[in-house]
Design a protein around this motif. Structure first.
Motif, PDB file in Angstrom:
ATOM      1  N   LYS A 118      40.644  17.501  50.169  1.00  0.00           N
ATOM      2  CA  LYS A 118      41.599  18.620  50.147  1.00  0.00           C
ATOM      3  C   LYS A 118      41.822  19.033  48.692  1.00  0.00           C
ATOM      4  N   LEU A 119      41.588  20.318  48.428  1.00  0.00           N
ATOM      5  CA  LEU A 119      41.649  20.790  47.043  1.00  0.00           C
ATOM      6  C   LEU A 119      42.401  22.117  46.952  1.00  0.00           C
ATOM      7  N   VAL A 120      43.379  22.130  46.051  1.00  0.00           N
ATOM      8  CA  VAL A 120      44.076  23.391  45.728  1.00  0.00           C
ATOM      9  C   VAL A 120      43.610  23.785  44.333  1.00  0.00           C
ATOM     10  N   PHE A 121      42.918  24.913  44.246  1.00  0.00           N
ATOM     11  CA  PHE A 121      42.298  25.307  42.981  1.00  0.00           C
ATOM     12  C   PHE A 121      43.012  26.492  42.330  1.00  0.00           C
ATOM     13  N   SER A 122      43.248  26.386  41.012  1.00  0.00           N
ATOM     14  CA  SER A 122      43.860  27.458  40.225  1.00  0.00           C
ATOM     15  C   SER A 122      42.833  28.525  39.921  1.00  0.00           C
ATOM     16  N   SER A 123      42.761  29.540  40.769  1.00  0.00           N
ATOM     17  CA  SER A 123      41.925  30.680  40.437  1.00  0.00           C
ATOM     18  C   SER A 123      42.812  31.740  39.788  1.00  0.00           C
ATOM     19  N   SER A 124      42.320  32.947  39.725  1.00  0.00           N
ATOM     20  CA  SER A 124      43.032  33.963  38.932  1.00  0.00           C
ATOM     21  C   SER A 124      42.708  35.352  39.462  1.00  0.00           C
ATOM     22  N   ALA A 125      43.659  36.255  39.273  1.00  0.00           N
ATOM     23  CA  ALA A 125      43.416  37.661  39.633  1.00  0.00           C
ATOM     24  C   ALA A 125      42.287  38.257  38.804  1.00  0.00           C
ATOM     25  N   THR A 126      41.905  37.555  37.751  1.00  0.00           N
ATOM     26  CA  THR A 126      40.788  38.034  36.929  1.00  0.00           C
ATOM     27  C   THR A 126      39.491  38.124  37.748  1.00  0.00           C
ATOM     28  N   VAL A 127      39.408  37.418  38.882  1.00  0.00           N
ATOM     29  CA  VAL A 127      38.184  37.487  39.703  1.00  0.00           C
ATOM     30  C   VAL A 127      38.020  38.857  40.374  1.00  0.00           C
ATOM     31  N   TYR A 128      39.039  39.717  40.285  1.00  0.00           N
ATOM     32  CA  TYR A 128      38.895  41.073  40.843  1.00  0.00           C
ATOM     33  C   TYR A 128      38.321  42.048  39.808  1.00  0.00           C
ATOM     34  N   GLY A 129      38.059  41.553  38.601  1.00  0.00           N
ATOM     35  CA  GLY A 129      37.449  42.398  37.579  1.00  0.00           C
ATOM     36  C   GLY A 129      38.251  43.669  37.355  1.00  0.00           C
ATOM     37  N   HIS A 130      37.573  44.823  37.418  1.00  0.00           N
ATOM     38  CA  HIS A 130      38.262  46.117  37.306  1.00  0.00           C
ATOM     39  C   HIS A 130      38.429  46.675  38.716  1.00  0.00           C
ATOM     40  N   PRO A 131      39.558  46.401  39.358  1.00  0.00           N
ATOM     41  CA  PRO A 131      39.690  46.841  40.764  1.00  0.00           C
ATOM     42  C   PRO A 131      39.754  48.370  40.859  1.00  0.00           C
ATOM     43  N   ASP A 132      39.234  48.908  41.959  1.00  0.00           N
ATOM     44  CA  ASP A 132      39.233  50.374  42.148  1.00  0.00           C
ATOM     45  C   ASP A 132      40.622  50.904  42.424  1.00  0.00           C
ATOM     46  N   SER A 133      41.478  50.074  43.011  1.00  0.00           N
ATOM     47  CA  SER A 133      42.819  50.545  43.375  1.00  0.00           C
ATOM     48  C   SER A 133      43.768  49.361  43.397  1.00  0.00           C
ATOM     49  N   VAL A 134      45.048  49.657  43.489  1.00  0.00           N
ATOM     50  CA  VAL A 134      46.077  48.637  43.639  1.00  0.00           C
ATOM     51  C   VAL A 134      46.959  49.044  44.821  1.00  0.00           C
ATOM     52  N   PRO A 135      47.642  48.127  45.511  1.00  0.00           N
ATOM     53  CA  PRO A 135      47.591  46.685  45.321  1.00  0.00           C
ATOM     54  C   PRO A 135      46.262  46.081  45.768  1.00  0.00           C
ATOM     55  N   ILE A 136      46.002  44.888  45.225  1.00  0.00           N
ATOM     56  CA  ILE A 136      44.724  44.215  45.442  1.00  0.00           C
ATOM     57  C   ILE A 136      44.878  43.193  46.565  1.00  0.00           C
ATOM     58  N   ASP A 137      44.015  43.276  47.582  1.00  0.00           N
ATOM     59  CA  ASP A 137      44.059  42.192  48.575  1.00  0.00           C
ATOM     60  C   ASP A 137      42.818  41.315  48.450  1.00  0.00           C
ATOM     61  N   GLU A 138      42.811  40.224  49.206  1.00  0.00           N
ATOM     62  CA  GLU A 138      41.786  39.191  49.012  1.00  0.00           C
ATOM     63  C   GLU A 138      40.392  39.660  49.394  1.00  0.00           C
ATOM     64  N   SER A 139      40.304  40.809  50.129  1.00  0.00           N
ATOM     65  CA  SER A 139      38.974  41.266  50.540  1.00  0.00           C
ATOM     66  C   SER A 139      38.333  42.174  49.483  1.00  0.00           C
ATOM     67  N   PHE A 140      39.048  42.448  48.376  1.00  0.00           N
ATOM     68  CA  PHE A 140      38.481  43.320  47.339  1.00  0.00           C
ATOM     69  C   PHE A 140      37.220  42.678  46.743  1.00  0.00           C
ATOM     70  N   PRO A 141      36.278  43.528  46.261  1.00  0.00           N
ATOM     71  CA  PRO A 141      35.076  42.966  45.639  1.00  0.00           C
ATOM     72  C   PRO A 141      35.415  42.136  44.403  1.00  0.00           C
ATOM     73  N   LEU A 142      34.625  41.112  44.165  1.00  0.00           N
ATOM     74  CA  LEU A 142      34.887  40.200  43.051  1.00  0.00           C
ATOM     75  C   LEU A 142      33.895  40.460  41.918  1.00  0.00           C
ATOM     76  N   SER A 143      34.385  40.351  40.701  1.00  0.00           N
ATOM     77  CA  SER A 143      33.505  40.458  39.538  1.00  0.00           C
ATOM     78  C   SER A 143      34.228  39.863  38.342  1.00  0.00           C
ATOM     79  N   ALA A 144      33.488  39.702  37.245  1.00  0.00           N
ATOM     80  CA  ALA A 144      34.124  39.125  36.060  1.00  0.00           C
ATOM     81  C   ALA A 144      33.831  39.985  34.862  1.00  0.00           C
ATOM     82  N   THR A 145      34.779  40.022  33.917  1.00  0.00           N
ATOM     83  CA  THR A 145      34.593  40.859  32.734  1.00  0.00           C
ATOM     84  C   THR A 145      34.502  40.031  31.458  1.00  0.00           C
ATOM     85  N   ASN A 146      34.630  38.717  31.579  1.00  0.00           N
ATOM     86  CA  ASN A 146      34.541  37.843  30.392  1.00  0.00           C
ATOM     87  C   ASN A 146      34.176  36.438  30.872  1.00  0.00           C
TER      88      ASN A 146
END
Ligand code: NAD
Ligand code: WQD
Length: 336
Positions: A118-146
């Motif tokens: 059982k693992l609880v992992f600290s991820s980040s909203a940074t995985v949404y990269g440059h989102p097309d719109s807000v608010p962001i839900d979990e089904s948004f495409p993922l990308s990284a900018t750094n």
């Protein structure tokens, strides 16, 4: 049975340790103290009146970590340990990939070996990269900018592959928005080394006179006042989400991502104005160019966490400003 908390001496991990101890969990903390201070853990003990075992250990030290797994019987792991400075990750990407990814792989291999899944992992909203719109839900495409963001994205993918290979794993990927604030006692909080990268620690250091003025990175964004909009979330609310995730993993198989945010966006100017009025402190500022890589607006749709985890952020921006200031005034030099 106890919970292993990696990175438990850090900002969010130390607040999580308090919440876990208060709720009655036994915990063991592992941290290499690369970005934290043992004093945070002394304060956790003072605040809770509870004791716990701490190992100064690097997740990259596999044999040492294995011995810790041999010495304890863990029910689950909350994994906060990682490097988190975006700018630094651009300068020294290999250090970030090595520390964050190899550290997580070591941890997961040892979890599998010792049948702790059982693992609880600290991820980040940074995985949404440059989102097309807000608010962001979990089904948004993922990308990284750094590189930092890419470590979070890669770890999420590694954990998904791990679950595909062995469906007995139970994993919560918690995507934090912008954690700020401090424990209401003012005795633990965020303790950045050197010049703060993030907004709130910079604001509190200006307020206390350690820095002359805040530079606001851009006032020409497409937001209500032109400054960047973020979903600031009180660290105490954030860590409560971790306990809800742990309860969820006790009952459910699978791997799930959850946004941990309030669902409300406030601008940099909103934060400064609230901070000034609630704490009666002027924050001198100047507008400067946008910071490369920044986005205009980023806030969560937290409905999934509300429905599935029965978790909702309760504290507002005033609470965040009050508690951050309390921490700063009581600890002008952090833990040093
Ligand atoms: P932090 O730096 O205060 O805490 C991280 C802790 O991990 C530190 O105590 C550090 O010494 C320890 N650590 C780092 N590498 C380690 C290693 N190889 N072995 C053992 N210990 C190690 O950071 P934080 O703000 O508390 O963040 C906790 C987690 O949440 C991080 O994974 C971070 O990426 C993630 N996160 C943070 C934010 C934020 O804004 N603070 C936002 C999203 C996600
Ligand atoms: C917030 C707003 C800045 C400092 C970062 C990481 C992200 C996550 C959270 C870990 C922006 C503005 C800031 C300053 C400013 N961390 N600002 N002057 O960039 O939203 O997110 O921390 O996962 O991955 O990127 O947070 O606090 O740096 O900035 O004007 O001195 O404040 O431009 O609009 P950010 P932040």
């Amino acid at each position: 049975m106890s919970i292993l908390v990696t990175g438990g001496a850090g900002y969010i991990g130390s607040h999580a340790a308090i919440e876990l101890l208060k709720t009655g969990y036994d915990i063991v903390i592992v941290d290499n103290l690369s970005n934290s201070n043992l004093e945070s853990l002394n304060r956790v003990k003072e605040l809770t009146g509870k004791n716990f075992i701490f190992y100064k250990c690097d997740l990259l030290e596999r044999d040492e970590l294995n011995t810790i797994f041999e010495n304890h019987s863990f029910e689950a792991v909350m994994h906060f340990a990682g490097l988190k400075a975006v700018g630094e990750s651009v300068e020294v990407p290999l250090m970030y990939y090595h520390n964050n990814i190899a550290g997580t792989i070591n941890l997961c291999e040892l979890m599998a070996k010792h049948d702790v899944k059982k693992l609880v992992f600290s991820s980040s909203a940074t995985v949404y990269g440059h989102p097309d719109s807000v608010p962001i839900d979990e089904s948004f495409p993922l990308s990284a900018t750094n590189p930092y963001g890419r470590t979070k994205l890669m770890i999420e993918e590694i954990l998904r592959d791990l679950h595909i290979s062995d469906s007995t794993w139970r994993i919560a990927l918690l995507r934090y928005f912008n954690p700020i604030g401090a424990h209401e006692s003012g005795s633990i909080g965020e303790n950045p080394n050197g010049i703060p990268n993030n907004l709130m620690p910079y604001v509190t250091q200006v307020a206390i006179g350690k820095r002359e003025k805040l530079s606001i990175f851009g006032n020409d964004y497409n937001t209500h006042d032109g400054t960047g909009v973020r979903d600031f979330i009180h660290v105490t609310d954030l860590v409560k989400g971790h306990l809800k995730a742990l309860e969820y993993l006790e009952k459910n198989n699978g791997i799930e991502a959850f946004n941990l945010g309030t669902g409300r966006g406030y601008s940099v100017m909103d934060l400064i104005n609230t901070f000034s009025s609630i704490n009666k402190k002027e924050i001198p500022f100047q507008f400067v160019d946008r910071r490369p890589g920044d986005i205009g607006s980023c806030y969560a749709n937290p409905t999934k966490a509300e429905k599935v985890l029965s978790w909702r952020a309760e504290k507002d921006l005033k609470d965040m400003c009050t508690d951050s200031w309390k921490w700063q005034t009581q600890n002008p030099n952090g833990y040093n």
